[in-house]
Motif scaffolding. Structure first.
Motif, PDB file in Angstrom:
ATOM      1  N   TYR A   1     -36.987-148.100 -62.815  1.00 51.18           N
ATOM      2  CA  TYR A   1     -36.659-146.797 -63.397  1.00 51.18           C
ATOM      3  C   TYR A   1     -35.489-146.855 -64.373  1.00 51.18           C
ATOM      4  CZ  TYR A   1     -39.715-144.421 -60.021  1.00 51.18           C
ATOM      5  OH  TYR A   1     -40.787-143.980 -59.296  1.00 51.18           O
ATOM      6  N   GLY A   2     -34.723-147.967 -64.351  1.00 53.17           N
ATOM      7  CA  GLY A   2     -33.551-148.054 -65.219  1.00 53.17           C
ATOM      8  C   GLY A   2     -32.439-147.118 -64.796  1.00 53.17           C
ATOM      9  N   GLN A   3     -32.404-146.792 -63.522  1.00 54.43           N
ATOM     10  CA  GLN A   3     -31.388-145.866 -62.984  1.00 54.43           C
ATOM     11  C   GLN A   3     -30.809-146.487 -61.714  1.00 54.43           C
ATOM     12  OE1 GLN A   3     -30.004-142.679 -63.744  1.00 54.43           O
ATOM     13  NE2 GLN A   3     -28.742-143.194 -61.962  1.00 54.43           N
ATOM     14  N   GLU A   4     -29.497-146.618 -61.662  1.00 56.40           N
ATOM     15  CA  GLU A   4     -28.874-147.138 -60.444  1.00 56.40           C
ATOM     16  C   GLU A   4     -28.903-146.070 -59.358  1.00 56.40           C
ATOM     17  OE1 GLU A   4     -25.226-149.215 -60.585  1.00 56.40           O
ATOM     18  OE2 GLU A   4     -25.656-150.168 -62.521  1.00 56.40           O
ATOM     19  N   VAL A   5     -29.231-146.503 -58.130  1.00 58.05           N
ATOM     20  CA  VAL A   5     -29.285-145.585 -56.993  1.00 58.05           C
ATOM     21  C   VAL A   5     -28.579-146.214 -55.800  1.00 58.05           C
ATOM     22  CG1 VAL A   5     -31.472-144.517 -57.699  1.00 58.05           C
ATOM     23  CG2 VAL A   5     -31.504-146.491 -56.151  1.00 58.05           C
ATOM     24  N   GLU A   6     -28.223-145.346 -54.871  1.00 58.88           N
ATOM     25  CA  GLU A   6     -27.738-145.814 -53.571  1.00 58.88           C
ATOM     26  C   GLU A   6     -28.778-145.414 -52.540  1.00 58.88           C
ATOM     27  OE1 GLU A   6     -23.986-145.139 -50.476  1.00 58.88           O
ATOM     28  OE2 GLU A   6     -24.073-144.025 -52.363  1.00 58.88           O
ATOM     29  N   ILE A   7     -29.117-146.350 -51.662  1.00 63.83           N
ATOM     30  CA  ILE A   7     -30.053-146.040 -50.579  1.00 63.83           C
ATOM     31  C   ILE A   7     -29.216-145.806 -49.325  1.00 63.83           C
ATOM     32  CG2 ILE A   7     -32.097-146.784 -49.288  1.00 63.83           C
ATOM     33  CD1 ILE A   7     -32.804-146.882 -52.168  1.00 63.83           C
ATOM     34  N   ILE A   8     -29.264-144.584 -48.807  1.00 60.52           N
ATOM     35  CA  ILE A   8     -28.494-144.249 -47.604  1.00 60.52           C
ATOM     36  C   ILE A   8     -29.420-144.348 -46.398  1.00 60.52           C
ATOM     37  CG2 ILE A   8     -27.135-142.457 -46.449  1.00 60.52           C
ATOM     38  CD1 ILE A   8     -26.483-141.355 -49.267  1.00 60.52           C
ATOM     39  N   GLU A   9     -29.171-145.363 -45.582  1.00 64.59           N
ATOM     40  CA  GLU A   9     -29.995-145.565 -44.381  1.00 64.59           C
ATOM     41  C   GLU A   9     -29.567-144.583 -43.306  1.00 64.59           C
ATOM     42  OE1 GLU A   9     -32.522-147.442 -44.314  1.00 64.59           O
ATOM     43  OE2 GLU A   9     -32.215-148.733 -46.065  1.00 64.59           O
ATOM     44  N   ARG A  10     -30.560-143.994 -42.605  1.00 63.54           N
ATOM     45  CA  ARG A  10     -30.267-143.049 -41.524  1.00 63.54           C
ATOM     46  C   ARG A  10     -31.126-143.422 -40.324  1.00 63.54           C
ATOM     47  NH1 ARG A  10     -31.428-137.302 -43.630  1.00 63.54           N
ATOM     48  NH2 ARG A  10     -33.413-138.273 -44.130  1.00 63.54           N
ATOM     49  N   PRO A  11     -30.550-143.982 -39.289  1.00 67.37           N
ATOM     50  CA  PRO A  11     -31.333-144.455 -38.133  1.00 67.37           C
ATOM     51  C   PRO A  11     -32.278-143.382 -37.603  1.00 67.37           C
ATOM     52  CG  PRO A  11     -29.027-145.092 -37.903  1.00 67.37           C
ATOM     53  CD  PRO A  11     -29.103-144.201 -39.102  1.00 67.37           C
ATOM     54  N   GLY A  12     -33.542-143.747 -37.474  1.00 69.30           N
ATOM     55  CA  GLY A  12     -34.542-142.823 -36.930  1.00 69.30           C
ATOM     56  C   GLY A  12     -35.019-141.773 -37.903  1.00 69.30           C
ATOM     57  N   ARG A  13     -34.495-141.792 -39.142  1.00 67.89           N
ATOM     58  CA  ARG A  13     -34.923-140.818 -40.147  1.00 67.89           C
ATOM     59  C   ARG A  13     -35.154-141.541 -41.462  1.00 67.89           C
ATOM     60  NH1 ARG A  13     -30.325-136.474 -40.149  1.00 67.89           N
ATOM     61  NH2 ARG A  13     -31.843-135.135 -41.219  1.00 67.89           N
ATOM     62  N   PRO A  14     -35.902-140.908 -42.394  1.00 68.66           N
ATOM     63  CA  PRO A  14     -36.174-141.589 -43.670  1.00 68.66           C
ATOM     64  C   PRO A  14     -34.879-141.840 -44.436  1.00 68.66           C
ATOM     65  CG  PRO A  14     -37.528-139.612 -43.424  1.00 68.66           C
ATOM     66  CD  PRO A  14     -36.535-139.585 -42.313  1.00 68.66           C
ATOM     67  N   PRO A  15     -34.808-142.934 -45.204  1.00 68.14           N
ATOM     68  CA  PRO A  15     -33.624-143.177 -46.034  1.00 68.14           C
ATOM     69  C   PRO A  15     -33.537-142.128 -47.143  1.00 68.14           C
ATOM     70  CG  PRO A  15     -35.379-144.700 -46.613  1.00 68.14           C
ATOM     71  CD  PRO A  15     -35.858-143.946 -45.395  1.00 68.14           C
ATOM     72  N   LEU A  16     -32.346-141.957 -47.682  1.00 67.01           N
ATOM     73  CA  LEU A  16     -32.141-141.071 -48.837  1.00 67.01           C
ATOM     74  C   LEU A  16     -31.872-141.920 -50.066  1.00 67.01           C
ATOM     75  CD1 LEU A  16     -29.867-138.194 -47.448  1.00 67.01           C
ATOM     76  CD2 LEU A  16     -32.281-138.050 -48.086  1.00 67.01           C
ATOM     77  N   ILE A  17     -32.555-141.584 -51.175  1.00 66.71           N
ATOM     78  CA  ILE A  17     -32.345-142.287 -52.434  1.00 66.71           C
ATOM     79  C   ILE A  17     -31.515-141.377 -53.331  1.00 66.71           C
ATOM     80  CG2 ILE A  17     -33.461-143.342 -54.457  1.00 66.71           C
ATOM     81  CD1 ILE A  17     -35.534-142.966 -51.370  1.00 66.71           C
ATOM     82  N   VAL A  18     -30.287-141.790 -53.629  1.00 69.00           N
ATOM     83  CA  VAL A  18     -29.353-140.944 -54.371  1.00 69.00           C
ATOM     84  C   VAL A  18     -28.986-141.613 -55.680  1.00 69.00           C
ATOM     85  CG1 VAL A  18     -27.136-139.748 -54.293  1.00 69.00           C
ATOM     86  CG2 VAL A  18     -28.414-140.123 -52.173  1.00 69.00           C
ATOM     87  N   PRO A  19     -29.239-140.958 -56.845  1.00 74.07           N
ATOM     88  CA  PRO A  19     -28.820-141.537 -58.127  1.00 74.07           C
ATOM     89  C   PRO A  19     -27.303-141.663 -58.191  1.00 74.07           C
ATOM     90  CG  PRO A  19     -30.320-139.668 -58.448  1.00 74.07           C
ATOM     91  CD  PRO A  19     -29.909-139.676 -57.015  1.00 74.07           C
ATOM     92  N   LEU A  20     -26.840-142.776 -58.720  1.00 79.55           N
ATOM     93  CA  LEU A  20     -25.396-142.931 -58.919  1.00 79.55           C
ATOM     94  C   LEU A  20     -25.025-142.255 -60.229  1.00 79.55           C
ATOM     95  CD1 LEU A  20     -24.825-146.617 -57.770  1.00 79.55           C
ATOM     96  CD2 LEU A  20     -24.289-144.515 -56.536  1.00 79.55           C
ATOM     97  N   ARG A  21     -24.163-141.251 -60.158  1.00 82.40           N
ATOM     98  CA  ARG A  21     -23.833-140.458 -61.353  1.00 82.40           C
ATOM     99  C   ARG A  21     -22.398-140.714 -61.749  1.00 82.40           C
ATOM    100  NH1 ARG A  21     -26.928-136.398 -58.163  1.00 82.40           N
ATOM    101  NH2 ARG A  21     -28.942-136.193 -59.203  1.00 82.40           N
TER     102      ARG A  21
END
Length: 263
Positions: free
Chosen positions: A243-263
């Protein structure tokens, strides 16, 4: 037996090495994909990656220049249209209706493939269930031109659900919807997969894909970049690369990860 059918012995809709060009420009290149009953399969990727084209090939609406798409071992080109409509239901991005049909009439169209078959007896129940699932009861008497984009999208989804086909192919079903109805649509799709249907959904929202999909296929420039479990496909490195966009993947035990764009 090819790799795709070996990997998914129970697959009933399989694309093998499909390629297609528009005006000499490759849109899909040698893509193989198996659609598996009981699985919600999300197609993701940047604009122009080939997601909608691949879905159109899986539905039989587009024919590949090379490679094959087969349902139950028979090429889609050999299927009669009405028989195909009983096997797979398709939601396209374009929900425009030029005639002033009511929402109720649009939903009823989903039952057309079952006319003059024993399943015709299920028409009323199938329509009522689809209307309830998509929250369109209050729209039924209104004509399509008088509905908002999101309302039209939900009516179109109700038509597809009323069809009661074992394969659901949904192209960006959440695009015009508000937050609650986006979640509703993906819950419906996941429930259909849990009940044994095969569901393919084109999505732009990576968090929706991570939350609801059993399998994600990431397309880039007409090719498969990765395919597998959401946690395997959605890595920060791969998302950045495609995608050409840096993101952070926030792992959450027992729940789906969150994909957050680095702004």
């Amino acid at each position: 037996m090819t790799a795709a059918t070996q990997h998914h012995p129970h697959a009933n809709l399989v694309a093998e090495g499909v390629s297609l060009s528009f005006s000499g420009k490759p849109v899909l290149r040698d893509v193989s994909l198996a659609v598996v009953p009981g699985e919600l399969h999300a197609l993701i990727g940047p604009n122009g990656a080939g997601k909608s084209t691949l879905l159109a090939m899986l539905s039989g609406d587009r024919t590949p220049e090379s490679g094959t798409v087969a349902l139950a071992g028979k090429s889609l080109r050999e299927w009669r249209f009405k028989d195909l409509a009983r096997e797979r239901a398709v939601l396209t991005q374009d929900n425009t209706v030029s005639f002033p049909f009511t929402a109720a009439q649009i939903v009823e169209m989903g039952r057309a493939p079952w006319q003059r078959t024993p399943a015709e007896n299920e028409d009323d129940q199938a329509i009522a269930e689809a209307v309830a699932q998509t929250d369109v009861q209050h729209l039924l008497e209104r004509t399509i031109p008088h509905l908002s984009g999101g309302e039209r999208a939900r009516v179109a989804l109700a038509r597809v659900l009323a069809q009661r086909a074992p394969i659901l192919l949904l192209d960006e079903p959440t695009a015009a919807l508000d937050l609650r109805h986006q979640e509703d649509v993906l819950r419906i799709a996941r429930d259909r997969a849990r009940a044994g249907d095969a569901v393919v959904v084109v999505l732009h929202d990576l968090n929706l894909a991570a939350a609801y999909a059993d399998r994600i296929t990431l397309l880039a420039r007409g090719e498969i970049s990765a395919s597998g479990a959401p946690s395997d496909v959605l890595t920060a490195e791969r998302v950045h690369e495609v995608y050409g966009q840096e993101v952070e993947i926030i792992e959450r035990p027992g729940r789906p990860p969150l994909i957050v764009p680095l702004r």
